[in-house]
Design a protein around this motif. Structure first.
Motif, PDB file in Angstrom:
ATOM      1  N   GLN A  57       0.823  -1.201   0.000  1.00 21.99           N
ATOM      2  CA  GLN A  57       0.000   0.000   0.000  1.00 21.99           C
ATOM      3  C   GLN A  57       0.862   1.257   0.000  1.00 21.99           C
ATOM      4  O   GLN A  57       0.576   2.224  -0.720  1.00 21.99           O
ATOM      5  CB  GLN A  57      -0.921  -0.017   1.228  1.00 21.99           C
ATOM      6  N   ARG A 113      -5.044  12.833  -1.329  1.00 22.36           N
ATOM      7  CA  ARG A 113      -4.508  12.523   0.001  1.00 22.36           C
ATOM      8  C   ARG A 113      -5.598  12.182   1.017  1.00 22.36           C
ATOM      9  O   ARG A 113      -5.302  11.872   2.157  1.00 22.36           O
ATOM     10  CB  ARG A 113      -3.667  13.690   0.509  1.00 22.36           C
ATOM     11  N   LEU A 165       1.355   4.407  -2.769  1.00 25.89           N
ATOM     12  CA  LEU A 165       1.341   5.839  -2.482  1.00 25.89           C
ATOM     13  C   LEU A 165       2.543   6.543  -3.103  1.00 25.89           C
ATOM     14  O   LEU A 165       2.438   7.670  -3.590  1.00 25.89           O
ATOM     15  CB  LEU A 165       1.333   6.075  -0.966  1.00 25.89           C
ATOM     16  N   PRO A 187      -8.088   9.825   2.790  1.00 22.42           N
ATOM     17  CA  PRO A 187      -8.358   8.384   2.917  1.00 22.42           C
ATOM     18  C   PRO A 187      -9.732   8.039   2.332  1.00 22.42           C
ATOM     19  O   PRO A 187     -10.702   8.779   2.511  1.00 22.42           O
ATOM     20  CB  PRO A 187      -8.326   8.159   4.430  1.00 22.42           C
ATOM     21  N   PHE A 217       3.146  10.834  -2.826  1.00 22.09           N
ATOM     22  CA  PHE A 217       3.706  10.877  -1.480  1.00 22.09           C
ATOM     23  C   PHE A 217       5.214  10.668  -1.552  1.00 22.09           C
ATOM     24  O   PHE A 217       5.712   9.968  -2.433  1.00 22.09           O
ATOM     25  CB  PHE A 217       3.099   9.773  -0.608  1.00 22.09           C
ATOM     26  N   ILE A 229       5.309   9.122   4.573  1.00 18.47           N
ATOM     27  CA  ILE A 229       4.689   7.844   4.942  1.00 18.47           C
ATOM     28  C   ILE A 229       5.301   7.300   6.227  1.00 18.47           C
ATOM     29  O   ILE A 229       4.588   6.824   7.121  1.00 18.47           O
ATOM     30  CB  ILE A 229       4.860   6.829   3.798  1.00 18.47           C
ATOM     31  N   ASP A 281      -4.205   1.575   7.179  1.00 17.86           N
ATOM     32  CA  ASP A 281      -3.395   1.700   5.971  1.00 17.86           C
ATOM     33  C   ASP A 281      -2.533   2.963   6.031  1.00 17.86           C
ATOM     34  O   ASP A 281      -2.818   3.884   6.803  1.00 17.86           O
ATOM     35  CB  ASP A 281      -4.290   1.691   4.726  1.00 17.86           C
ATOM     36  N   LYS A 316      -2.064   5.615   4.132  1.00 14.14           N
ATOM     37  CA  LYS A 316      -2.656   6.933   3.858  1.00 14.14           C
ATOM     38  C   LYS A 316      -3.460   7.414   5.059  1.00 14.14           C
ATOM     39  O   LYS A 316      -3.391   8.587   5.434  1.00 14.14           O
ATOM     40  CB  LYS A 316      -3.540   6.886   2.625  1.00 14.14           C
ATOM     41  N   TYR A 326       0.363   8.332  -5.835  1.00 10.57           N
ATOM     42  CA  TYR A 326      -0.330   9.321  -5.015  1.00 10.57           C
ATOM     43  C   TYR A 326       0.550  10.511  -4.630  1.00 10.57           C
ATOM     44  O   TYR A 326       0.165  11.314  -3.794  1.00 10.57           O
ATOM     45  CB  TYR A 326      -0.883   8.658  -3.757  1.00 10.57           C
ATOM     46  N   TRP A 386      -1.018   8.666   7.660  1.00 10.91           N
ATOM     47  CA  TRP A 386      -0.524  10.024   7.386  1.00 10.91           C
ATOM     48  C   TRP A 386      -1.589  11.050   7.756  1.00 10.91           C
ATOM     49  O   TRP A 386      -1.288  12.071   8.385  1.00 10.91           O
ATOM     50  CB  TRP A 386      -0.160  10.161   5.907  1.00 10.91           C
TER      51      TRP A 386
END
Length: 420
Positions: A283, A338, A287, A340, A293, A298, A311, A313, A291, A316
């Protein structure tokens, strides 16, 4: 199939199961005259594809003989296991026979190290040459590049294979030397550089000549074993992030350490493979790749390991309540990503849909937003829920963890939630 071949097949296919570097092909091969097999970009993989197709690779070791004594490997030199090997001709014939019976769509070829890396690489290269040149097989081939193999052999293999991979196995060189004294990062990274160089040269050649041969068109990948050493998730993800910056690199695979050689004092004592941690790393990897990130967002020095209950995200978001709530109807795409419960596809649909009017709770659900998670982090028309700032991050964390199932047995059944 005779009994001897069947015995070899059972031993070597079982020994190959610990390598998880099987994925969608990412390449398309043009049909060749009098050839058999195809490779499509939507993928050969060792699982189910998103559209529901079950596709498969013939995943096999050429031999389980090995000159190395890696602590984490079932085929280590000192293990008392039944040894066998296929000749290149046997393996090529077997692959074609399986393809014609519609058992497989492609080949995943690896091997233990016999004599030396170059000799092993030569034998594997003979297999793919027989398939391409003699049997005219045009299907997908994933070939392992042996650490320490010469640039000439890697360059030849890259013209025949769709994807090549070199397994790092251990996330840090110091721990690699501890568990696999005969290996070092130099011998692993050298073939990676050869593959990258070949791909870049091939891309330049194809700009000038359309008929120029393609070199490893599906790119390269690697595998990292999780839990065999004390390396934390920050070290692992930092390594993955550096690899993804290479133009030829496609995937890092994370494999939860399976306690095979339990008598080796260098290895941890585990009851079960760390599959939940493996899931969280995938996962987090998603990201990094899709995503926007960074590794330090993370995991960081304060939180060097991923939270196993939620998870990455969500982790964070709960560490940064000041960033929320985000207004779904005005926020840029990068911020919406960003939140969830919102994936790439949902974020794009939100940005496209809000041009026609302000979005509300029910419309977000129709778009595909997972409101059980997103509700604490967004502001939108008629949203009746409280935000993370009003409820406190600790409360939201407990709520989400209960929804997802706090027992490890429940967590193991979760999907990867790539888009969330």
């Amino acid at each position: 199939m005779n009994e001897k071949t069947l015995d070899k097949l059972k031993i070597l296919s079982d020994a190959a199961k610990y390598d998880v570097s099987c994925a969608s092909s990412g390449t398309t091969r043009r049909p060749v005259k009098d050839g058999i097999g195809t490779a499509a970009g939507w993928g050969i993989c060792h699982s189910f594809t998103p559209d529901g197709r079950c596709v498969s690779l013939f995943k096999i070791l050429m031999t389980n003989h090995c000159i190395y004594d890696c602590a984490y490997c079932i085929n280590r030199r000192s293990n008392d296991v039944k040894r066998t090997a296929f000749t290149p001709e046997e393996l090529a014939d077997l692959t074609i026979e399986f393809y014609r019976r519609n058992y497989i769509e492609g080949l995943f070829l690896s091997s233990g190290i016999i004599r030396n890396p170059d000799y092993t690489m030569e034998q594997m290269l003979r297999v793919v040459k027989l398939l391409r040149d003699v049997h005219r097989f045009n299907g997908y081939i994933h070939m392992k590049s042996i650490p320490g193999a010469s640039q000439e052999l890697v360059a030849q293999a890259g013209l025949y294979a769709d994807r090549m991979s070199v397994n790092l196995e251990i996330p840090s060189e110091g721990n690699l030397k501890l568990l696999a004294p005969e290996k070092d990062y130099g011998s692993v990274f050298a073939p990676m550089r050869y593959i990258q160089q070949g791909m870049l040269e091939s891309a330049e050649d194809r700009k000038k000549f359309r008929s120029a041969p393609r070199f490893v068109p599906a790119g390269q990948s690697t595998q990292v074993i999780i839990g065999a050493t004390p390396d934390n998730d920050k070290q692992i993800l930092t390594l993955a992030s550096h690899l993804y910056k290479r133009p030829s690199f496609k995937r890092v695979y994370y494999s939860g350490y399976i306690p095979i050689n339990k008598s080796d004092s260098r290895l941890p004592v585990l009851a079960h493979p760390p599959l939940v941690r493996e899931n969280r790393l995938y996962q987090a990897d998603w990201l990094l790749r899709f995503y926007q990130f960074s590794v330090n967002e993370i995991v960081d020095d304060t939180h060097p390991d991923l939270d196993l209950d939620i998870d990455p995200k969500m982790g964070w978001a709960l560490r940064h309540p000041e960033a929320f709530p985000i207004d779904i109807n005005t926020a840029p795409y990068e911020l919406i990503l960003r939140i969830p419960g919102i994936g790439v596809k949902s974020a794009k649909l939100i940005v496209a849909s809000r041009r026609y009017g302000r979005l509300n709770f029910s419309q977000l659900k129709k778009i595909g937003v997972v409101m059980k998670r997103a509700q604490y982090f967004i502001a939108c028309r008629d949203l009746p829920m409280q935000t993370v700032n009003e409820l406190k991050p600790e409360y939201v964390r407990r709520k989400v963890a209960r929804q997802r199932g706090k027992k490890e047995s429940d967590l193991l059944q979760l999907s990867f939630d790539w888009g969330e």
